[in-house]
Design a protein around this motif. Structure first.
Motif, short mmCIF file in Angstrom:
data_model
loop_
_atom_site.label_atom_id
_atom_site.label_comp_id
_atom_site.label_asym_id
_atom_site.label_seq_id
_atom_site.Cartn_x
_atom_site.Cartn_y
_atom_site.Cartn_z
N SER A 509 -21.88 135.92 -40.30
CA SER A 509 -22.94 135.50 -39.37
C SER A 509 -24.21 135.23 -40.15
N TYR A 511 -28.47 134.22 -39.31
CA TYR A 511 -29.54 134.00 -38.33
C TYR A 511 -30.83 133.72 -39.08
N SER A 539 -35.57 129.40 -33.75
CA SER A 539 -34.53 130.25 -34.35
C SER A 539 -33.16 129.62 -34.12
N LYS A 540 -32.22 130.00 -34.96
CA LYS A 540 -30.85 129.55 -34.83
C LYS A 540 -29.92 130.62 -35.38
N SER A 541 -28.80 130.83 -34.72
CA SER A 541 -27.81 131.80 -35.18
C SER A 541 -26.43 131.15 -35.15
N TRP A 543 -22.06 132.06 -36.32
CA TRP A 543 -21.10 133.06 -36.76
C TRP A 543 -19.69 132.47 -36.72
#
Length: 679
Positions: A509, A511, A539-541, A543
């Motif tokens: 993951s 972030y 923001s960006k995440s 996984w």
């Protein structure tokens, strides 16, 4: 003259009555009134007799009445926000006490969303725990330090295994279908557990009850200076929907001006079971089997003839002694802090290892952290934090009906751990007891979980136009989890397995977050203190993960995924939150906070207004507004309102999308309204 003699019984009664009378006369009654430094009575002051559990509380008018052992006793007076006092009675029946304000408590700086405040000025509901309180217990993970220390915060241990995670609930559960875990903000970096699920195969012990990794598990407890918990809608509004379950703000140690200081923080400890169950030994079990046979419950086919004469049998195998052990635990942390008028720094590294009380389980963690702050000029400052954590644990199948503990509780004492050839032994008949050898189950089934995490946060702060401060921050959080589980071939009496197999799973993951905001702060006329903040955040995440299963390896001695063996199946997944141009997942946060200090009192007023744009929202709902009604604090005690010493009122009208809570799907906006008051 006739002399009457008292019987021994009458003499004892007379002596007892005399002692009771002496005890009654020895008690001493004390009354009085407790007021503050403005001569106003205090309600709810704790009045305790020193050295005993005897105590009372003051009433609405500050009055109290207590009976103590003697006139030479002492009374202690304590009240939140006041300096505690201890008063010697010295034979007085009336004692009046004036308590003074604890300025250190009221001026204590508490971390809130995007800044800090004095505790006396907070309009929302915020609970804090300091460094001294956190050092009173020995814990594996930092989240365990919250247990029983903060009102409205419930901390539950998910598993007693080493490294087992905890669940944190702030003012109860708030979701039926999604995570109830709060949002964690570590040195300004938001970290949610909602999308950081780790692997684990249930047949091999799963992941110790922690399907998601608590971010606090990646921080050494000795690195933490304070933990602040935002509990109500007003305090959490700055974080929007992500803070719907509450927010836990963690501040780690930073450097200070002065010479370099080297510190060591360590301990060694032993753990053992507090109590064990009283189980039958072999002789008692033989008598039990004979009774079952005599009653016709079991027949000759299920009866072991060696039980016919219990007197010649020994005590057999104590399976609790075989699976439980006195486990060793140790932790070592070395830190270096220092700096000068321009630069301050703090760095630390540590190692912790904990053996499980159940054989075959252990946990170890390596961690390092580096924080730095540098003043380039009087108006320009920059700094950052970088942390790395590596944990490695071996998980034993300890829960459920097929777990080590249950199998040990139901295994016959007539079965040895190993046979005469040194192989694992097992029962030839079950009769309702266990089929698995608990020791073999704990030691042979290999289930390991390796986690690595690196977190960083870097900032630039510029003061301009006298009352303005611009701050830009960039943060990232990258993690990798690797779970390997191996089930060997085995032969335990009547239980046999000819197929060995191995499972391998990896999760990754990443972030990142960028936030820029401007803060305005000015004091007008020495009375009106105004603070306002406006900014935006992006923001960006993402996984992803894969898993693979293979079986029929040549040997059980080397449990490694290689070309040896047969392929069974595999799978994988990938997900991310897609930013939307041109705003790129922007969350705009506009905050205003107005405080007015008058000679008669203090009236802090605060409020929040936000807007979201995210790829997780449904078409037509790409932009979500979230206004919040103002929250205020009335310090009525300074205005001679003696019946309302302190009142905080919070209101919130929050409009938010489910993009921070549920998976992407066509959804509509939800509205939540709440009014919270605390006296």
């Amino acid at each position: 003259m006739t002399t009457k003699r008292l019987s021994p019984r009458a003499l004892l009664i007379a002596v007892g009555m005399l002692l009771c009378s002496m005890t009654t006369f020895a008690q001493f009654a004390v009354t009085g009134t407790v007021i503050d430094d403005t001569d106003e009575p205090l309600l709810g002051v704790s009045v305790m007799e020193v050295g005993t559990s005897n105590g009372v509380s003051t009433d609405l008018d500050g009055n109290f009445s207590i009976t103590v052992k003697s006139g030479e006793a002492s009374l202690s007076f304590s009240y939140v926000g006041m300096n505690p006092q201890t008063v010697k009675i010295n034979g007085r029946h009336t004692i009046n006490v004036t308590m003074t304000t604890n300025s250190q408590v009221m001026d204590e700086v508490v971390v809130v969303g995007y800044g800090t405040q004095k505790k006396s000025d907070i309009t929302g509901s915020v609970a804090s725990i300091g460094e001294d309180a956190m050092r009173k217990t020995i814990v594996t993970n930092a989240d365990q330090m919250l247990q029983g220390k903060l009102a409205g915060v419930q901390v539950t241990q998910n598993s007693g295994a080493p490294g087992g995670a905890t669940s944190v609930r702030i003012r109860g559960a708030s979701s039926l279908t999604s995570s109830n875990e709060p949002l964690y903000v570590i040195d300004g970096v938001p970290m949610s557990t909602a999308n950081n699920e780790i692997g684990g195969f249930d047949w091999a012990g799963g992941t110790n009850g922690q399907r998601t990794v608590n971010p606090l598990a990646s921080i050494a407890p000795s690195d933490i200076v304070s933990i602040d918990v935002l509990k109500d809608a007003s305090a959490c509004a700055i974080y929007g929907a992500a803070g719907a379950n509450g927010v836990v703000l963690v501040t780690t140690r930073r450097g200070s001006e002065g010479r370099a200081n080297i510190t060591y923080d360590g301990y060694v400890a032993w753990q053992t079971t507090a109590k064990r169950l009283d189980m039958m030994n072999l002789r008692e079990y033989a008598v039990y089997q004979n009774n079952l046979k005599a009653d016709g419950i079991i027949g000759d086919g299920n009866y072991d003839p060696t039980f016919s004469d219990p007197s010649i049998l020994g005590t057999g195998t104590d399976w609790q002694d075989e699976i439980f052990r006195t486990a060793f635990m140790q932790s070592h942390q070395v830190g270096l802090t220092g700096g000068n008028e321009k630069t301050t720094y703090a760095m630390s590294t540590g190692w912790m290892k904990q053996d499980g009380i159940i054989i075959g389980s252990d946990f170890d963690r390596f961690n390092s952290r580096f924080n730095i702050d540098h003043n380039f000029t009087s108006f320009l400052k920059l700094g950052g934090s970088l942390a790395y954590t590596r944990t490695n644990e071996k998980i034993t199948l300890n829960d459920g009906s097929d777990g080590v503990i249950m199998q040990a509780m139901t295994m016959q004492p007539s079965v040895p751990v190993r046979d005469f050839e040194g192989n694992w032994a097992g029962p030839t008949t079950v009769n309702g007891s266990s089929s698995w050898n608990p020791v073999a189950l704990a030691l042979d089934k290999n289930n390991t979980l390796l986690r690595q995490r690196i977190m960083g946060n870097f900032y630039v702060s510029v003061d301009f136009l006298k009352n303005f401060t611009f701050r830009a921050e960039y943060a990232f959080d990258a993690s990798q989890n690797q779970n390997d589980s191996y089930s060997p071939r085995y032969d335990f009496g009547n239980l046999k397995n000819d197929i060995n197999q191995m499972y391998h799973r990896e999760d990754h993951s990443f972030y990142w977050m960028q936030k820029d905001y401007v803060t305005y702060h000015k004091l007008f006329g020495g009375k009106h203190d105004v603070t306002a903040m406006a900014g935006f955040e992006a923001s960006k995440s993402s996984w992803n993960g894969t898993w693979l299963v293979m079986k029929n390896f040549t040997t059980d001695k080397i449990p490694v995924m290689t070309g040896d063996g047969e392929f069974v199946n595999n799978g994988g997944w990938k997900r991310f939150r897609q930013p939307l141009p041109p705003y790129r997942h922007i969350a705009c946060r506009r905050v205003f906070e107005v405080r007015s200090r008058e000679q008669m009192g203090l009236f802090p007023l605060g409020g929040t207004c936000m807007a979201y744009q995210s790829g997780e929202m449904a078409p037509g709902y790409l932009l979500a507004q979230q206004p919040q009604a103002p929250s205020w604090l009335w310090r009525g005690r300074q205005l001679q309102h003696r019946h309302l010493p302190l009142c905080r009122c919070n209101g919130a009208d929050k409009h938010f999308s489910r993009h921070c809570i549920l998976p992407p799907e066509p959804c509509k906006q939800q509205t939540e309204m709440g009014i919270v008051g605390a006296v």
